[in-house]
Design a protein around this motif. Structure first.
Motif, short mmCIF file in Angstrom:
data_model
loop_
_atom_site.label_atom_id
_atom_site.label_comp_id
_atom_site.label_asym_id
_atom_site.label_seq_id
_atom_site.Cartn_x
_atom_site.Cartn_y
_atom_site.Cartn_z
N UNK A 152 29.70 -68.66 -39.69
CA UNK A 152 29.38 -69.47 -40.86
C UNK A 152 28.80 -68.60 -41.97
N UNK A 153 29.06 -68.98 -43.22
CA UNK A 153 28.27 -68.48 -44.34
C UNK A 153 27.00 -69.30 -44.30
N UNK A 154 25.93 -68.69 -43.84
CA UNK A 154 24.77 -69.43 -43.33
C UNK A 154 24.21 -70.43 -44.35
N UNK A 155 24.07 -71.66 -43.88
CA UNK A 155 23.48 -72.71 -44.70
C UNK A 155 24.37 -73.24 -45.79
N UNK A 156 25.64 -72.76 -45.85
CA UNK A 156 26.53 -73.19 -46.92
C UNK A 156 27.88 -73.70 -46.40
N UNK A 157 28.59 -72.88 -45.61
CA UNK A 157 29.94 -73.25 -45.21
C UNK A 157 30.19 -72.95 -43.74
N UNK A 158 30.63 -73.93 -42.95
CA UNK A 158 31.07 -73.66 -41.58
C UNK A 158 32.36 -72.84 -41.61
N UNK A 159 32.66 -72.13 -40.53
CA UNK A 159 33.96 -71.46 -40.42
C UNK A 159 35.06 -72.49 -40.23
N UNK A 160 36.30 -72.09 -40.46
CA UNK A 160 37.43 -73.00 -40.29
C UNK A 160 37.62 -73.40 -38.83
N UNK A 161 37.37 -72.44 -37.91
CA UNK A 161 37.53 -72.71 -36.48
C UNK A 161 36.44 -71.97 -35.72
N UNK A 162 36.28 -72.34 -34.45
CA UNK A 162 35.40 -71.62 -33.53
C UNK A 162 36.28 -70.67 -32.71
N UNK A 174 35.70 -58.99 -39.77
CA UNK A 174 36.24 -58.25 -40.91
C UNK A 174 35.98 -59.08 -42.15
N UNK A 175 35.24 -58.51 -43.08
CA UNK A 175 34.71 -59.25 -44.23
C UNK A 175 35.10 -58.54 -45.52
N UNK A 176 35.59 -59.30 -46.48
CA UNK A 176 35.75 -58.81 -47.85
C UNK A 176 34.73 -59.53 -48.71
N UNK A 177 33.85 -58.76 -49.33
CA UNK A 177 32.76 -59.33 -50.11
C UNK A 177 32.89 -58.90 -51.56
N UNK A 178 32.85 -59.87 -52.45
CA UNK A 178 32.83 -59.60 -53.89
C UNK A 178 31.45 -59.93 -54.42
N UNK A 179 30.74 -58.93 -54.87
CA UNK A 179 29.36 -59.11 -55.32
C UNK A 179 29.32 -59.94 -56.60
N UNK A 194 35.61 -63.41 -48.03
CA UNK A 194 36.72 -63.69 -47.13
C UNK A 194 36.32 -63.13 -45.78
N UNK A 195 36.43 -63.94 -44.73
CA UNK A 195 35.94 -63.53 -43.41
C UNK A 195 36.99 -63.81 -42.35
N UNK A 196 37.27 -62.79 -41.53
CA UNK A 196 38.07 -62.95 -40.33
C UNK A 196 37.16 -62.75 -39.12
N UNK A 197 37.28 -63.64 -38.14
CA UNK A 197 36.54 -63.52 -36.88
C UNK A 197 37.55 -63.46 -35.76
N UNK A 198 37.53 -62.35 -35.04
CA UNK A 198 38.50 -62.13 -33.95
C UNK A 198 39.93 -62.37 -34.43
N UNK A 199 40.21 -61.82 -35.62
CA UNK A 199 41.55 -61.81 -36.24
C UNK A 199 41.97 -63.16 -36.81
N UNK A 200 41.10 -64.17 -36.78
CA UNK A 200 41.43 -65.48 -37.35
C UNK A 200 40.64 -65.69 -38.65
N UNK A 201 41.31 -66.26 -39.64
CA UNK A 201 40.68 -66.50 -40.93
C UNK A 201 39.62 -67.59 -40.82
N UNK A 202 38.41 -67.29 -41.28
CA UNK A 202 37.29 -68.25 -41.26
C UNK A 202 36.96 -68.77 -42.66
N UNK A 203 37.01 -67.87 -43.65
CA UNK A 203 36.70 -68.22 -45.05
C UNK A 203 37.67 -67.45 -45.94
N UNK A 204 38.32 -68.15 -46.87
CA UNK A 204 39.27 -67.50 -47.77
C UNK A 204 38.71 -67.48 -49.19
N UNK A 205 38.22 -66.34 -49.59
CA UNK A 205 37.62 -66.14 -50.92
C UNK A 205 36.73 -67.33 -51.29
#
Length: 255
Positions: A152-162, A174-179, A194-205
């Motif tokens: 999760x993006x803590x306190x803001x957005x759950x991941x798409x899947x567990x 694997x995280x792409x972060x834009x400051x 943008x966050x991938x967890x165990x090769x699955x997309x969790x957050x897209x930009x």
């Protein structure tokens, strides 16, 4: 006798100019991208190797890139398998160097000994700029609040899947972060992840609401700089980390 390799055109000089660009379609003069050796994949038994242009933050050899509480050397432990382990109640650790927009790779595993459920299982966190947290938690068959579960993006957005694996196995972020960007003390552009967890997309930009907080609303009311340390959290659980590398990103579009 070896076959002679035919030499073909490497580009063109008579094609239309691309809109908003100084380059023509298939322009022979357009700079080629730099050559980078890609990373190798990790297995449960051993970590992979970073790409050739990465800044290696942890490879199992020591804490040279890290600082602990009050600027002291980290009190976390080096353990087998090229990993480090949280030493509970010794404090968070953060990188000596500061980073802004980046691609970040982190691997972690939760303890096999389970003492509690919900937020009491394998709790830690990865903080970009020391402010923006991707939650680390043993979410394997462990219900908790959605915006505080694993990835999760803590306190803001759950991941798409567990996508959790059982305790003791290695997870990969694997995280792409834009400051965010501030101009004259005002927010000009928010942070994105943008966050991938165990090769699955969790957050897209995903647009962030501000630095992540516990039980409070986030905001960009307090301006901060474009760079900060990468922080790993001591939340009292013996979470392990390995194979941490980062690629600073100075642009997001090809030139």
């Amino acid at each position: 006798m070896a076959n002679k390799i035919r030499e073909l055109p490497k580009g063109y000089t008579d094609t239309p100019v691309l809109p908003g660009s100084p380059w023509r379609v298939h322009d022979i003069a357009r700079p080629a991208p730099p050559v980078v050796r890609p990373p190798s994949s990790s297995t449960q038994e051993r970590p992979g190797t970073p790409p050739s242009d990465a800044v290696v933050l942890f490879d199992g050899s020591g804490f040279d890139a890290w600082v602990g509480r009050d600027g002291e050397a980290p009190k976390w432990r080096l353990v087998d398998g090229g990993a480090m382990e949280v030493e509970p109640r010794t404090g968070d650790i953060h990188t000596r160097a500061s980073f802004g927009s980046c691609q970040l790779h982190v691997e972690w595993s939760a303890p096999t000994q389970i003492r509690a459920d919900s937020q009491g299982r394998g709790n830690s966190g990865v903080f970009l700029l020391g402010l923006y947290e991707i939650q680390v938690l043993d979410g394997y068959q462990n219900p908790t609040y959605a915006d505080g579960t694993t990835a999760a993006i803590y306190g803001q957005y759950p991941p798409l899947v567990n996508a959790c694996v059982p305790p003791g196995q290695w997870h990969v972020y694997d995280i792409v972060f834009e400051a965010p960007v501030y101009r004259d003390g005002e927010l000009a552009s928010p942070a994105y992840m943008t966050v991938f967890h165990n090769a699955l997309l969790m957050h897209h930009r995903q647009e962030l609401q501000g630095p992540t907080l516990h039980r409070r609303l986030a905001s960009y009311a307090d301006p901060h700089g474009p760079r900060g340390p990468l922080t790993l959290q001591d939340h009292g659980d013996r979470v392990r980390f390995r194979n941490i590398w980062i690629r600073p990103l100075h642009r997001f579009q090809a030139e």
